[in-house]
Design a protein around this motif. Structure first.
Motif, mmCIF file in Angstrom:
data_model
loop_
_atom_site.group_PDB
_atom_site.id
_atom_site.type_symbol
_atom_site.label_atom_id
_atom_site.label_comp_id
_atom_site.label_asym_id
_atom_site.label_seq_id
_atom_site.Cartn_x
_atom_site.Cartn_y
_atom_site.Cartn_z
ATOM 1 N N ILE A 240 -24.021 63.175 -0.561
ATOM 2 C CA ILE A 240 -23.009 63.229 -1.621
ATOM 3 C C ILE A 240 -23.390 64.285 -2.659
ATOM 4 O O ILE A 240 -22.532 65.061 -3.116
ATOM 5 C CB ILE A 240 -22.818 61.845 -2.265
ATOM 6 C CG1 ILE A 240 -22.140 60.906 -1.251
ATOM 7 C CG2 ILE A 240 -21.994 61.934 -3.550
ATOM 8 C CD1 ILE A 240 -22.065 59.458 -1.695
ATOM 9 N N LEU A 241 -24.669 64.367 -3.016
ATOM 10 C CA LEU A 241 -25.114 65.411 -3.945
ATOM 11 C C LEU A 241 -24.799 66.792 -3.387
ATOM 12 O O LEU A 241 -24.488 67.720 -4.136
ATOM 13 C CB LEU A 241 -26.613 65.288 -4.209
ATOM 14 C CG LEU A 241 -27.115 64.021 -4.906
ATOM 15 C CD1 LEU A 241 -28.629 64.091 -5.100
ATOM 16 C CD2 LEU A 241 -26.411 63.801 -6.231
ATOM 17 N N GLY A 242 -24.887 66.931 -2.067
ATOM 18 C CA GLY A 242 -24.619 68.205 -1.415
ATOM 19 C C GLY A 242 -23.179 68.400 -0.993
ATOM 20 O O GLY A 242 -22.876 69.368 -0.283
ATOM 21 N N ALA A 243 -22.294 67.496 -1.402
ATOM 22 C CA ALA A 243 -20.857 67.596 -1.100
ATOM 23 C C ALA A 243 -20.581 67.610 0.396
ATOM 24 O O ALA A 243 -19.570 68.158 0.847
ATOM 25 C CB ALA A 243 -20.245 68.832 -1.767
ATOM 26 N N LEU A 244 -21.476 66.981 1.173
ATOM 27 C CA LEU A 244 -21.234 66.799 2.600
ATOM 28 C C LEU A 244 -20.437 65.524 2.855
ATOM 29 O O LEU A 244 -19.872 65.345 3.936
ATOM 30 C CB LEU A 244 -22.557 66.730 3.357
ATOM 31 C CG LEU A 244 -23.398 68.009 3.344
ATOM 32 C CD1 LEU A 244 -24.785 67.734 3.902
ATOM 33 C CD2 LEU A 244 -22.706 69.116 4.131
ATOM 34 N N ASP A 245 -20.431 64.636 1.891
ATOM 35 C CA ASP A 245 -19.685 63.389 1.966
ATOM 36 C C ASP A 245 -19.126 63.111 0.573
ATOM 37 O O ASP A 245 -19.720 63.524 -0.434
ATOM 38 C CB ASP A 245 -20.605 62.250 2.425
ATOM 39 C CG ASP A 245 -19.847 61.022 2.902
ATOM 40 O OD1 ASP A 245 -18.595 61.078 2.957
ATOM 41 O OD2 ASP A 245 -20.500 60.018 3.225
#
Length: 233
Positions: free
Chosen positions: A54-59
């Motif tokens: 989530i921090l990496g905007a993958l989810d």
């Protein structure tokens, strides 16, 4: 100093096979300053990888916000979010995910090629990064000709190709033996110390956690403090 990355009250659940919901994160919050190295530790299944994704905007979270340089990343559409990940973030996973048909140099250059650069334009930086991780002499080798430790060092170089503001690493030494893990620790430490590279690292490895400026403990779906504090929580 304003945070480079702020995750505010992140919640995430996944459906179960019985029709219920498994709550993985519950109002988890993290702030990361520029040039800081933050470690995240916790028991298996505590949601560390989910939080990192989530921090990496993958989810996307079910609730909460992720701000990068003050901008809410999840207000972006999918294509803009993909461009943001490519330009601003680097990723290192437990398994290197190198493309087997390409050389080490081509794998390192891949984020720049995706961004639209030609290999001829990206080659110089890719070679420089391979030199930094001690693999300049292996630039033409494909992954199957590299050891596991060498492949992971290529993955670290690849994560830095587009000069990201933030590198997110999920158990980067989890698939390595002690010697190769130690080499990778030294490389990450050098990047942090000499270049001010910002990292968030999920790890079970105490030696890797030791190079971090701060180590946070994830339990019960939220950040509970440092590992030393967990016994009193």
């Amino acid at each position: 100093m304003a945070a480079l990355l702020s995750a505010l009250a992140i919640s995430k659940a996944y459906p179960t096979g019985t029709g219920g919901q498994l709550q993985v994160l519950t109002s988890a919050s993290v702030e990361v300053a520029r040039g800081e190295v933050v470690g995240i530790v916790g028991e298996s299944g505590s949601g560390k990888s989910t939080l990192l994704h989530i921090l990496g905007a993958l989810d996307r979270p079910d609730a909460g916000r992720v701000l990068y340089a003050g901008e809410d990343v999840f207000k972006k559409g999918d294509r803009a979010l993909a461009r943001f990940r490519n330009a601003s973030l680097g990723f290192v996973f437990q398994f290197h995910h190198l493309l087997p048909e390409f050389s080490a140099l081509e794998n390192v250059a891949m984020p720049a090629l995706i961004r639209g650069l030609r290999l001829s334009a990206a080659r110089g930086r890719a070679l420089h990064l391979l030199e930094q991780v001690g693999l300049a002499d292996r630039a033409s080798h494909r992954p199957n000709a590299l050891s596991g430790g060498e492949q992971q060092r290529v993955a670290v170089a690849r994560a830095l190709m587009n000069e990201p503001g933030l590198v997110l690493a999920d158990e980067p030494t989890g698939n390595l033996d002690v010697r190769n893990a130690s080499v990778l620790h030294e490389i990450i430490g050098m990047l942090c110390r000499d270049q001010g590279q910002t990292f968030v690292i999920v790890t079970h490895n105490l030696a890797l956690a030791a190079i971090c400026d701060r180590v946070l403990y994830l339990a019960g779906g939220t950040i509970r403090g440092t590992p030393e504090q967990r016994s009193s929580i």
